[in-house]
Design a protein around this motif. Structure first.
Motif, PDB file in Angstrom:
ATOM      1  N   LEU A 125       0.838  -1.198   0.000  1.00 32.35           N
ATOM      2  CA  LEU A 125       0.000   0.000   0.000  1.00 32.35           C
ATOM      3  C   LEU A 125       0.870   1.243   0.000  1.00 32.35           C
ATOM      4  N   ASP A 126       0.698   2.084  -1.029  1.00 34.02           N
ATOM      5  CA  ASP A 126       1.337   3.397  -1.074  1.00 34.02           C
ATOM      6  C   ASP A 126       0.391   4.379  -0.402  1.00 34.02           C
ATOM      7  N   LEU A 127       0.822   4.949   0.706  1.00 36.50           N
ATOM      8  CA  LEU A 127      -0.051   5.829   1.481  1.00 36.50           C
ATOM      9  C   LEU A 127      -0.163   7.200   0.827  1.00 36.50           C
ATOM     10  N   PRO A 128      -1.326   7.838   0.963  1.00 37.77           N
ATOM     11  CA  PRO A 128      -1.481   9.173   0.381  1.00 37.77           C
ATOM     12  C   PRO A 128      -0.658  10.207   1.147  1.00 37.77           C
ATOM     13  N   ASN A 129      -0.215  11.213   0.430  1.00 37.45           N
ATOM     14  CA  ASN A 129       0.556  12.292   1.053  1.00 37.45           C
ATOM     15  C   ASN A 129      -0.418  13.341   1.587  1.00 37.45           C
ATOM     16  N   ASN A 130      -1.161  12.931   2.599  1.00 33.49           N
ATOM     17  CA  ASN A 130      -2.092  13.844   3.263  1.00 33.49           C
ATOM     18  C   ASN A 130      -2.051  13.533   4.755  1.00 33.49           C
ATOM     19  N   SER A 131      -2.865  14.221   5.536  1.00 34.78           N
ATOM     20  CA  SER A 131      -2.763  14.100   6.994  1.00 34.78           C
ATOM     21  C   SER A 131      -3.039  12.684   7.473  1.00 34.78           C
ATOM     22  N   TRP A 132      -4.101  12.032   6.952  1.00 37.33           N
ATOM     23  CA  TRP A 132      -4.398  10.698   7.477  1.00 37.33           C
ATOM     24  C   TRP A 132      -3.435   9.641   6.947  1.00 37.33           C
ATOM     25  N   GLY A 133      -2.851   9.871   5.766  1.00 39.06           N
ATOM     26  CA  GLY A 133      -1.821   8.960   5.272  1.00 39.06           C
ATOM     27  C   GLY A 133      -0.586   9.005   6.145  1.00 39.06           C
ATOM     28  N   ARG A 134      -0.163  10.213   6.507  1.00 44.26           N
ATOM     29  CA  ARG A 134       1.012  10.366   7.381  1.00 44.26           C
ATOM     30  C   ARG A 134       0.711   9.876   8.796  1.00 44.26           C
ATOM     31  N   ASP A 135      -0.524  10.146   9.261  1.00 48.00           N
ATOM     32  CA  ASP A 135      -0.912   9.662  10.597  1.00 48.00           C
ATOM     33  C   ASP A 135      -0.925   8.137  10.636  1.00 48.00           C
ATOM     34  N   ALA A 136      -1.436   7.513   9.582  1.00 50.87           N
ATOM     35  CA  ALA A 136      -1.462   6.052   9.508  1.00 50.87           C
ATOM     36  C   ALA A 136      -0.046   5.501   9.549  1.00 50.87           C
ATOM     37  N   PHE A 137       0.836   6.091   8.756  1.00 53.59           N
ATOM     38  CA  PHE A 137       2.234   5.650   8.723  1.00 53.59           C
ATOM     39  C   PHE A 137       2.861   5.738  10.106  1.00 53.59           C
ATOM     40  N   GLU A 138       2.671   6.871  10.779  1.00 55.52           N
ATOM     41  CA  GLU A 138       3.249   7.082  12.103  1.00 55.52           C
ATOM     42  C   GLU A 138       2.715   6.063  13.107  1.00 55.52           C
ATOM     43  N   SER A 139       1.401   5.813  13.094  1.00 62.09           N
ATOM     44  CA  SER A 139       0.801   4.874  14.045  1.00 62.09           C
ATOM     45  C   SER A 139       1.283   3.447  13.819  1.00 62.09           C
ATOM     46  N   ILE A 140       1.447   3.072  12.559  1.00 63.81           N
ATOM     47  CA  ILE A 140       1.935   1.728  12.238  1.00 63.81           C
ATOM     48  C   ILE A 140       3.416   1.610  12.571  1.00 63.81           C
ATOM     49  N   GLN A 141       4.189   2.629  12.231  1.00 66.50           N
ATOM     50  CA  GLN A 141       5.622   2.619  12.513  1.00 66.50           C
ATOM     51  C   GLN A 141       5.889   2.506  14.017  1.00 66.50           C
TER      52      GLN A 141
END
Length: 199
Positions: A98-114
């Motif tokens: 999954l390539d995450l979108p470059n928006n607030s919820w995409g970055r938030d998702a990445f941070e929470s998973i990381q």
């Protein structure tokens, strides 16, 4: 085919993050949505479930499948339509990238998973074909999903397979009995046997 939506929450063994270190690189995650032929936890205290290899094959050819943040349709993370979500059955299970979108919820998702706050993957589907087997020695049923109509996958903070949303009607229509019903049936049978012995 059952039209009832079912959702399965699974702990992701190895959901990995791909961080874009250079400009233009996309944040992403990958892992397995589900692994084939692995028994779930006991669902509702009534049945186990397995997903057969090939259960997603038809959906992968026919459907546009979305990646959602925790099943929220207002937070779309990707889609097979534009290849921001890539799904593939391999020998192990249904794998996703999954390539995450470059928006607030995409970055938030990445941070929470990381960080490991979100460590589950869930999928939403309808059943096209399944098989049920009663396991007498365990007094439970086991359901095998042979073919499903997959329409969404979701990273989720709640990876408890036992909390699956299963439509009770689908169990009732198949004549599946609960443990309580089987226990009551045994008690009634023993009572009737006792009455026959007295008479």
């Amino acid at each position: 085919m059952s039209l009832a939506k079912e959702v399965r929450y699974l702990h992701a063994d190895k959901m990995e993050v791909r961080s874009g270190t250079q400009e233009g690189e996309v944040l992403g995650i990958d892992g397995y949505v589900v692994k084939f032929n692995q028994r779930s936890q006991l669902i509702w205290g009534e049945f186990y479930e397995r997903v057969a290899k090939g259960a997603f094959a038809r959906s992968l050819q026919e459907n546009t499948i979305k990646a959602l943040w925790n099943h929220r349709t207002d937070f779309v993370l990707g889609s097979t339509k534009n290849s921001t979500l890539r799904l593939q059955e391999d020998e192990v299970g249904l794998r996703f990238e999954l390539d995450l979108p470059n928006n607030s919820w995409g970055r938030d998702a990445f941070e929470s998973i990381q960080r490991g706050d979100v460590d589950g993957v869930s999928f939403g589907f309808n059943v096209r074909q399944d098989a049920w087997q009663y396991l007498k020695e365990e007094d439970v049923y086991e359901r095998t999903l042979l073919e499903v109509n997959l329409f969404e996958v979701s990273p989720t903070p709640f990876p408890a397979y036992a909390d699956s949303e299963v439509n009770q009607r689908s169990i009732d229509q198949l004549g599946i009995t609960t443990k309580e019903q089987r226990k009551l049936g045994k008690e009634i049978l023993l009572f009737e046997i006792d009455l026959l012995a007295i008479g």
